[in-house]
Design a protein around this motif. Structure first.
Motif, PDB file in Angstrom:
ATOM      1  N   VAL A   1       0.844  -1.202   0.000  1.00 35.27           N
ATOM      2  CA  VAL A   1       0.000   0.000   0.000  1.00 35.27           C
ATOM      3  C   VAL A   1       0.876   1.247   0.000  1.00 35.27           C
ATOM      4  N   LEU A   2       1.928   1.219   0.819  1.00 35.91           N
ATOM      5  CA  LEU A   2       2.840   2.354   0.879  1.00 35.91           C
ATOM      6  C   LEU A   2       3.507   2.601  -0.473  1.00 35.91           C
ATOM      7  N   GLU A   3       3.856   1.532  -1.176  1.00 34.40           N
ATOM      8  CA  GLU A   3       4.473   1.699  -2.491  1.00 34.40           C
ATOM      9  C   GLU A   3       3.520   2.406  -3.446  1.00 34.40           C
ATOM     10  N   ALA A   4       2.261   2.028  -3.442  1.00 37.11           N
ATOM     11  CA  ALA A   4       1.284   2.691  -4.315  1.00 37.11           C
ATOM     12  C   ALA A   4       1.167   4.173  -3.981  1.00 37.11           C
ATOM     13  N   MET A   5       1.169   4.487  -2.677  1.00 35.15           N
ATOM     14  CA  MET A   5       1.072   5.886  -2.261  1.00 35.15           C
ATOM     15  C   MET A   5       2.305   6.681  -2.701  1.00 35.15           C
ATOM     16  N   MET A   6       3.485   6.071  -2.606  1.00 33.40           N
ATOM     17  CA  MET A   6       4.715   6.767  -2.990  1.00 33.40           C
ATOM     18  C   MET A   6       4.725   7.071  -4.479  1.00 33.40           C
ATOM     19  N   ILE A   7       4.285   6.127  -5.287  1.00 29.06           N
ATOM     20  CA  ILE A   7       4.193   6.380  -6.725  1.00 29.06           C
ATOM     21  C   ILE A   7       3.179   7.484  -6.993  1.00 29.06           C
ATOM     22  N   GLY A   8       2.049   7.424  -6.322  1.00 25.29           N
ATOM     23  CA  GLY A   8       0.990   8.407  -6.533  1.00 25.29           C
ATOM     24  C   GLY A   8       1.392   9.823  -6.173  1.00 25.29           C
ATOM     25  N   VAL A   9       2.125   9.995  -5.068  1.00 30.00           N
ATOM     26  CA  VAL A   9       2.455  11.348  -4.619  1.00 30.00           C
ATOM     27  C   VAL A   9       3.434  12.024  -5.579  1.00 30.00           C
ATOM     28  N   PHE A  10       4.328  11.246  -6.186  1.00 34.81           N
ATOM     29  CA  PHE A  10       5.266  11.839  -7.143  1.00 34.81           C
ATOM     30  C   PHE A  10       4.629  12.037  -8.521  1.00 34.81           C
ATOM     31  N   ALA A  11       3.604  11.245  -8.816  1.00 35.25           N
ATOM     32  CA  ALA A  11       2.981  11.318 -10.136  1.00 35.25           C
ATOM     33  C   ALA A  11       1.826  12.310 -10.212  1.00 35.25           C
ATOM     34  N   ALA A  12       1.289  12.734  -9.076  1.00 39.31           N
ATOM     35  CA  ALA A  12       0.085  13.568  -9.066  1.00 39.31           C
ATOM     36  C   ALA A  12       0.330  14.915  -9.739  1.00 39.31           C
ATOM     37  N   THR A  13      -0.521  15.258 -10.677  1.00 41.50           N
ATOM     38  CA  THR A  13      -0.482  16.587 -11.306  1.00 41.50           C
ATOM     39  C   THR A  13      -1.697  17.416 -10.904  1.00 41.50           C
TER      40      THR A  13
END
Length: 521
Positions: free
Chosen positions: A134-146
């Motif tokens: 779950v943490l991995e998904a959040m880490m990808i999401g926070v850097f990818a969010a526009t």
């Protein structure tokens, strides 16, 4: 047309976490194997995406972009996309997670103290590994969010799995450390939420999409208030002195693998946010506050290094060194030159590998001895020469030895800050010179720790140490290879980072040609 790359990258670990959580009771080994397999799939997909990104010559800043209506009445979208800065940080996350999974194979089984007592976790093994995914998904999401609101959601959501990983699987003072981590982060997050709402209301564009909000706030006073809300949240997350005190406690009490992700990736969200949102959304405020922020960065650099020298706990020592390193990154960001910002971004990546290797090597030592205290060791190189060798290389990377990856980024930050004329010739040269003192202090705290732990008479409990097993070698070897590889040849990363940095400086209205001229040129 929307790309599915980033939604898939986030969906894979989430689905993996659900599968792990639904495994029958007693399937601990299967839970670990599924987690490792899912994290490897994410890593492979990320590497493919990064290669495609490097080959893409289109003029679009954000590649693999996708935007789906989420809360249409407020203009909130599930908007994602990556530039060069985001893609290297997502790659850092994707590479570290399978390494952490391997390193954490027994972290959820309990922590053995020096007297042989087993501190059992509050929750199950499969819960720990599902939290990792779950943490991995959040880490990808926070850097990818526009979308700025989506970024805020991921920024806050990351706290949940890390809170439980520290509070349920950490050391004897895990509850205190987890609550302190949560309270500091929530306080910063609430300030940012107020600023996000203010940005939306004042911009009047009925959207949270980052590209559309650039230049939307023109009033300098308004920029300063909104900048403060974002910056304080990011300074806590980084962390920057004086809002740093949660990090040593959290890193010391977290399992070694969780500490790697906490310091190696989650804290980078703070410096990433400064570079992405503080500078581009509020350029006038960023320039107005640059000198006070540079002072805080220099204090962090020197303070973190001095306090690290006096630490008796290995994990706390590494945490304080990270406070010093984050000071360098913030200095690079706010020096606002091409070299310094590229160096700061490269520093984020290299720090993740170097500090990750050091935390994991320290974790293997603690697992054998049951104690984080440096005084409980001595002569490890005689009992476990392979472990001692990896520990030494990781330590040398931590002090930025030439030839290792951290040296390149630290050198770029100092040279970029010294030569920047974005605020007048020589304005930041003093900060660069003072920060160079930390290079000497780093040699003191790292070499002193290596000397006391690895050399000298072999302590009686150390004599029974077993050297690294195959799993542990597979944990540390890739990190050391990356540390050496990017120390010798950082060009592939810089080729990806530089165009994104140019975009940032253009948004802030800093002339990159002028910003790179040295004093007197």
């Amino acid at each position: 047309m929307s790309s599915l790359w980033l939604p898939i990258l986030m969906a894979v670990p989430v689905l993996g976490a659900i599968v792990v959580a639904l495994l029958p009771k007693g399937s601990d080994n299967l839970a670990k194997q599924v987690t490792l397999a899912v994290s490897l799939v994410v890593m492979v997909l990320t590497i493919v995406m990064a290669v495609l990104f490097a080959q893409d010559k289109s003029p679009d800043r954000f590649k693999f972009a996708a935007a789906y209506d989420w809360i249409p009445s407020f203009g909130v979208k599930f908007g994602v996309g990556v530039d060069g800065i985001a893609v290297v940080l997502i790659a850092l996350s994707a590479v570290l997670v399978p390494i952490v999974v391997l390193a954490s194979w027994h972290d959820a089984d309990g922590v053995k103290t020096a007297d042989g007592t087993l501190v059992t976790p509050k929750r199950s093994v499969k819960t720990y590994f599902s939290l990792l995914l779950v943490l991995e998904a959040m880490m990808i999401g926070v850097f990818a969010a526009t979308d700025v609101f989506l970024f805020y959601v991921f920024f806050e959501a990351m706290l949940i799995p890390m809170y439980f990983m520290i509070g349920s699987y950490g050391g004897a003072q895990r509850s205190y450390a987890a609550v302190k981590f949560l309270l500091y982060s929530l306080f910063g997050g609430l300030l940012m939420l107020v600023a996000v709402i203010g940005l939306y209301a004042i911009a009047g564009k009925h959207t949270f999409m980052f590209p559309e909000l650039i230049g939307a706030i023109q009033d300098p006073a308004t920029q300063k208030w909104l900048f403060a809300g974002f910056f304080i949240a990011f300074a806590i997350k980084a962390p920057l002195w004086p809002v740093h005190t949660w990090l040593p406690d959290a890193a010391a009490q977290a399992p070694a693998g969780a500490a790697v992700l906490l310091v190696g990736v989650l804290d980078k969200v703070g410096t990433f946010g400064m570079l992405r949102f503080c500078l581009e959304l509020f350029p006038d405020a960023a320039k107005a506050f640059t000198m006070p922020i540079v002072v805080l960065a220099v204090i962090s650099i020197i303070y973190g290094a001095i306090v690290a020298i006096g630490q008796s706990d290995m994990k706390r020592l590494i945490a304080y060194t990270s406070i010093s390193h984050f000071g360098f990154i913030v200095l690079g960001v706010f020096a606002m030159s091409q070299i310094s910002q590229a160096g700061a971004t490269l520093y984020m990546v290299n720090h993740g590998f170097a500090t990750g290797a050091l935390f994991l090597a320290a974790g293997f030592l603690i697992a054998r001895r049951g104690s984080p205290h440096i005084a409980d060791y001595g002569g490890v190189q005689k009992a476990a020469p392979l472990l001692a060798g990896f520990f030494l290389v990781a330590g040398l990377a931590g002090l930025s030895l030439p030839g290792l990856s951290s040296f390149v980024s630290e050198f770029m930050v100092m040279i970029g800050a010294y030569s920047s004329t974005a605020f007048g010739a020589g304005a930041l040269s003093v900060a660069s010179i003072i920060s160079a003192v930390a290079v000497i202090l780093a040699a003191v705290y790292i070499l002193w720790m290596v000397q006391r732990v690895m050399n000298g008479p072999t302590a009686e409990p150390v004599k029974a140490f077993k050297d690294l097993n195959v799993r542990e070698v597979f944990v540390l070897a890739p990190l050391v290879a990356l540390i050496i590889g990017f120390g010798i040849f950082p060009k592939p990363l810089l080729d990806v980072i530089n165009p994104a940095v140019t975009h940032t400086l253009t948004s802030v209205k800093v002339d990159t040609a002028i910003a790179e001229k040295g004093p007197g040129q």
